[in-house]
Design a protein around this motif. Structure first.
Motif, PDB file in Angstrom:
ATOM      1  N   ALA A 166       3.263  12.227   7.162  1.00  0.00           N
ATOM      2  CA  ALA A 166       3.619  10.887   6.937  1.00  0.00           C
ATOM      3  C   ALA A 166       5.008  10.609   7.778  1.00  0.00           C
ATOM      4  CB  ALA A 166       4.450  10.649   5.483  1.00  0.00           C
ATOM      5  N   GLU A 167       5.931  11.647   8.207  1.00  0.00           N
ATOM      6  CA  GLU A 167       6.899  11.454   9.129  1.00  0.00           C
ATOM      7  C   GLU A 167       6.308  11.182  10.425  1.00  0.00           C
ATOM      8  OE1 GLU A 167       8.525  13.059   5.361  1.00  0.00           O
ATOM      9  OE2 GLU A 167       6.664  13.556   6.775  1.00  0.00           O
ATOM     10  N   SER A 226       0.851  -1.278  -0.038  1.00  0.00           N
ATOM     11  CA  SER A 226       0.034   0.119   0.053  1.00  0.00           C
ATOM     12  C   SER A 226       0.804   1.188  -0.019  1.00  0.00           C
ATOM     13  CB  SER A 226      -0.954   0.042   1.113  1.00  0.00           C
ATOM     14  OG  SER A 226      -1.662   1.419   1.213  1.00  0.00           O
ATOM     15  N   VAL A 227       0.690   2.166  -0.968  1.00  0.00           N
ATOM     16  CA  VAL A 227       1.205   3.405  -0.936  1.00  0.00           C
ATOM     17  C   VAL A 227       0.567   4.632  -0.876  1.00  0.00           C
ATOM     18  CG1 VAL A 227       2.970   4.712  -2.342  1.00  0.00           C
ATOM     19  CG2 VAL A 227       2.737   2.228  -2.752  1.00  0.00           C
ATOM     20  N   MET A 228       0.644   5.474   0.279  1.00  0.00           N
ATOM     21  CA  MET A 228      -0.068   6.643   0.497  1.00  0.00           C
ATOM     22  C   MET A 228       0.240   7.748  -0.007  1.00  0.00           C
ATOM     23  SD  MET A 228      -1.232   5.560   4.467  1.00  0.00           S
ATOM     24  CE  MET A 228      -2.094   4.239   4.778  1.00  0.00           C
ATOM     25  N   THR A 229      -0.443   8.592  -0.787  1.00  0.00           N
ATOM     26  CA  THR A 229       0.197   9.722  -1.304  1.00  0.00           C
ATOM     27  C   THR A 229      -1.068  10.558  -0.871  1.00  0.00           C
ATOM     28  OG1 THR A 229      -1.216   9.313  -3.492  1.00  0.00           O
ATOM     29  CG2 THR A 229       0.811   8.257  -3.485  1.00  0.00           C
ATOM     30  N   ASP A 230      -0.502  11.827  -1.203  1.00  0.00           N
ATOM     31  CA  ASP A 230      -1.512  13.145  -0.649  1.00  0.00           C
ATOM     32  C   ASP A 230      -2.635  13.234  -1.353  1.00  0.00           C
ATOM     33  OD1 ASP A 230      -1.389  15.397   1.115  1.00  0.00           O
ATOM     34  OD2 ASP A 230      -1.532  16.620  -0.846  1.00  0.00           O
ATOM     35  N   PRO A 231      -3.898  13.365  -0.662  1.00  0.00           N
ATOM     36  CA  PRO A 231      -4.004  12.794   0.838  1.00  0.00           C
ATOM     37  C   PRO A 231      -4.515  11.458   1.048  1.00  0.00           C
ATOM     38  CG  PRO A 231      -5.860  13.931   0.229  1.00  0.00           C
ATOM     39  CD  PRO A 231      -5.196  13.962  -0.983  1.00  0.00           C
ATOM     40  N   THR A 232      -4.186  10.948   1.989  1.00  0.00           N
ATOM     41  CA  THR A 232      -5.059   9.396   2.068  1.00  0.00           C
ATOM     42  C   THR A 232      -5.658   9.559   3.743  1.00  0.00           C
ATOM     43  OG1 THR A 232      -3.232   8.295   0.819  1.00  0.00           O
ATOM     44  CG2 THR A 232      -4.898   7.159   2.688  1.00  0.00           C
ATOM     45  N   ILE A 245       4.033   2.155   2.392  1.00  0.00           N
ATOM     46  CA  ILE A 245       5.064   3.193   2.109  1.00  0.00           C
ATOM     47  C   ILE A 245       4.325   4.531   2.040  1.00  0.00           C
ATOM     48  CG2 ILE A 245       6.352   3.870   0.141  1.00  0.00           C
ATOM     49  CD1 ILE A 245       6.676   1.044  -0.707  1.00  0.00           C
ATOM     50  N   ALA A 246       4.947   5.535   2.193  1.00  0.00           N
ATOM     51  CA  ALA A 246       4.188   6.867   1.802  1.00  0.00           C
ATOM     52  C   ALA A 246       5.293   7.730   1.348  1.00  0.00           C
ATOM     53  CB  ALA A 246       3.746   7.422   3.570  1.00  0.00           C
ATOM     54  N   GLU A 247       4.706   8.666   0.527  1.00  0.00           N
ATOM     55  CA  GLU A 247       5.855   9.797   0.118  1.00  0.00           C
ATOM     56  C   GLU A 247       5.855  10.736   1.082  1.00  0.00           C
ATOM     57  OE1 GLU A 247       4.897   9.884  -4.589  1.00  0.00           O
ATOM     58  OE2 GLU A 247       3.640  11.095  -3.544  1.00  0.00           O
ATOM     59  N   PRO A 248       6.924  11.776   1.152  1.00  0.00           N
ATOM     60  CA  PRO A 248       7.229  12.493   1.967  1.00  0.00           C
ATOM     61  C   PRO A 248       6.385  13.489   2.248  1.00  0.00           C
ATOM     62  CG  PRO A 248       9.148  12.260   0.593  1.00  0.00           C
ATOM     63  CD  PRO A 248       8.056  11.497   0.058  1.00  0.00           C
ATOM     64  N   LYS A 249       6.083  13.611   3.722  1.00  0.00           N
ATOM     65  CA  LYS A 249       5.102  14.930   4.017  1.00  0.00           C
ATOM     66  C   LYS A 249       3.819  14.971   3.773  1.00  0.00           C
ATOM     67  CE  LYS A 249       9.180  17.807   5.167  1.00  0.00           C
ATOM     68  NZ  LYS A 249       8.948  17.566   6.704  1.00  0.00           N
ATOM     69  N   VAL A 250       3.289  13.725   3.146  1.00  0.00           N
ATOM     70  CA  VAL A 250       1.998  13.768   2.734  1.00  0.00           C
ATOM     71  C   VAL A 250       1.089  13.483   3.848  1.00  0.00           C
ATOM     72  CG1 VAL A 250       2.436  12.476   0.311  1.00  0.00           C
ATOM     73  CG2 VAL A 250       1.729  11.157   2.520  1.00  0.00           C
ATOM     74  N   ILE A 257       9.082   5.828   4.095  1.00  0.00           N
ATOM     75  CA  ILE A 257       8.975   6.938   3.562  1.00  0.00           C
ATOM     76  C   ILE A 257       9.912   6.724   2.243  1.00  0.00           C
ATOM     77  CG2 ILE A 257       8.955   9.421   3.457  1.00  0.00           C
ATOM     78  CD1 ILE A 257       8.284   9.261   6.409  1.00  0.00           C
ATOM     79  N   VAL A 258       9.214   6.965   1.176  1.00  0.00           N
ATOM     80  CA  VAL A 258       9.874   6.967  -0.132  1.00  0.00           C
ATOM     81  C   VAL A 258       9.927   7.981  -1.113  1.00  0.00           C
ATOM     82  CG1 VAL A 258      10.324   5.452  -2.169  1.00  0.00           C
ATOM     83  CG2 VAL A 258      10.124   4.410   0.063  1.00  0.00           C
ATOM     84  N   GLU A 259      10.782   8.787  -1.609  1.00  0.00           N
ATOM     85  CA  GLU A 259      10.700   9.821  -2.477  1.00  0.00           C
ATOM     86  C   GLU A 259      10.150   9.209  -3.841  1.00  0.00           C
ATOM     87  OE1 GLU A 259      13.990  12.158  -2.855  1.00  0.00           O
ATOM     88  OE2 GLU A 259      14.440  12.437  -0.474  1.00  0.00           O
ATOM     89  N   ARG A 260       9.491  10.364  -4.527  1.00  0.00           N
ATOM     90  CA  ARG A 260       8.801   9.542  -5.744  1.00  0.00           C
ATOM     91  C   ARG A 260       9.761   9.397  -6.838  1.00  0.00           C
ATOM     92  NH1 ARG A 260       4.627  13.919  -7.583  1.00  0.00           N
ATOM     93  NH2 ARG A 260       3.738  12.996  -5.828  1.00  0.00           N
ATOM     94  N   ARG A 261      11.029   9.951  -6.938  1.00  0.00           N
ATOM     95  CA  ARG A 261      12.041   9.485  -7.682  1.00  0.00           C
ATOM     96  C   ARG A 261      12.864   7.892  -7.443  1.00  0.00           C
ATOM     97  NH1 ARG A 261      17.180  10.317  -5.659  1.00  0.00           N
ATOM     98  NH2 ARG A 261      17.209  11.418  -3.603  1.00  0.00           N
ATOM     99  N   LYS A 262      12.341   7.555  -6.364  1.00  0.00           N
ATOM    100  CA  LYS A 262      12.850   6.208  -5.730  1.00  0.00           C
ATOM    101  C   LYS A 262      11.991   5.164  -5.886  1.00  0.00           C
ATOM    102  CE  LYS A 262      16.662   8.383  -2.937  1.00  0.00           C
ATOM    103  NZ  LYS A 262      17.175   8.088  -1.484  1.00  0.00           N
ATOM    104  N   MET A 263      10.611   5.877  -5.840  1.00  0.00           N
ATOM    105  CA  MET A 263       9.407   4.683  -5.639  1.00  0.00           C
ATOM    106  C   MET A 263       9.643   3.499  -6.607  1.00  0.00           C
ATOM    107  SD  MET A 263       6.919   4.456  -3.762  1.00  0.00           S
ATOM    108  CE  MET A 263       6.614   5.968  -3.157  1.00  0.00           C
TER     109      MET A 263
END
Length: 282
Positions: free
Chosen positions: A246-247, A194-200, A216-221, A258-264
């Motif tokens: 997310a943090e 499960s990948v949570m993005t802004d907003p979940t 997994i979540a993207e940063p600060k979502v 927590i995974v940045e988009r460029r690394k997802m």
């Protein structure tokens, strides 16, 4: 003399009509700094100054995640009815289908991620804020059932404001239905990322999005159920500044990574390979 006149006319022309071209700029809603819009888009809507992660549509998300040409959509013709005869609901749905290019708040299908086959879904916040109505819940449920049949892992990118009020209790029922589908998939040995993005938020957080084997979540979502002001009003306490980010959720054990988009894409591929899905054939 004519040479001097020509110079004066040329200067006036250049000063008046040929101002230096200024490219479109993006102003970050978090840090308020500006950067070239083309750079923001090149980074897949990530601010180059503060790493703010902007929202992506479902198809944009799939495009940067799966292998090129590998995505095959499932259940794409499903559309919501108007079970409660909610005023203007049908008209709003038709407008959104036209403007967004999707038939509901999630797109699901099969694909490969660096060669590993998956059933994948991506929610689209442009469609009624990604709210989960009957079709969204049905698509998610069918995606898990398809994954059980084919012994495939499931990856879902959530982006939602919660249950869809225009469908009332039918929308709320999707929480139990999707949760049951996740349980069946798990009982059959399936992997759910499960990948949570802004907003979940709301009913999506309270159901399938929080039931991943790996979350997994993207940063600060934004991740949560009820709104910040509602909670503060209920408990009569001031909440931390990073509450529901997310943090904060990672520190409390609610999120695994927590995974940045460029690394997802690389992280998802690595996780699938760890579970040996790179050896699986569709």
């Amino acid at each position: 003399m004519f040479e001097d006149i020509f110079k004066v006319v040329t200067k006036r022309f250049n000063d008046g009509d040929n101002d230096e071209y200024k490219p479109p700029m993006f102003k970050c809603p978090r840090c308020s700094q500006t950067s070239p819009l083309v750079r923001y888009e090149e980074l897949h809507r990530v601010c180059p100054k503060c790493n703010y992660h902007g929202r992506l549509s479902a198809r944009e998300r799939l495009q940067i995640t799966v292998d090129k040409g590998s995505f095959h959509e499932l259940y794409e013709t499903m559309i919501s009815e108007n079970p409660l005869d909610f005023p203007d609901y049908a008209e709003k749905q038709a407008e959104l289908r036209q403007s967004t290019g999707v038939n509901d708040a999630i797109v699901v299908g099969t694909a490969t991620i660096k060669g590993s086959p998956v059933v994948i879904g991506a929610m689209d916040s442009r469609y009624m804020m990604g709210s989960m109505g009957s079709v969204t819940g049905e698509k998610i449920t069918r995606a898990f059932e398809y994954a059980i049949e084919k012994s495939l892992p499931v990856v879902i990118f959530s982006a939602s404001g919660g249950a869809r009020m225009q469908e009332g209790i039918i929308s709320l029922m999707q929480m139990a239905k999707t949760s049951g589908a996740v349980k069946l998939h798990s009982d059959n040995g399936g992997l759910f990322i499960s990948v949570m993005t802004d907003p979940t938020t709301g009913g999506v957080t309270a159901s399938f999005a929080s039931l991943g084997d790996i979350i997994i979540a993207e940063p600060k979502v934004l991740i949560g159920f009820a709104g910040r002001r509602v909670i503060e009003g209920t408990i009569k306490q001031k909440l931390p500044d990073d509450f529901q980010l997310a943090e904060f959720m990672h520190d409390k054990g609610f999120v695994d990574m927590i995974v940045e988009r460029r690394k997802m894409r690389s992280v998802l591929s690595h996780l699938l390979k760890l579970h040996e899905f790179d050896k699986k054939e569709v």
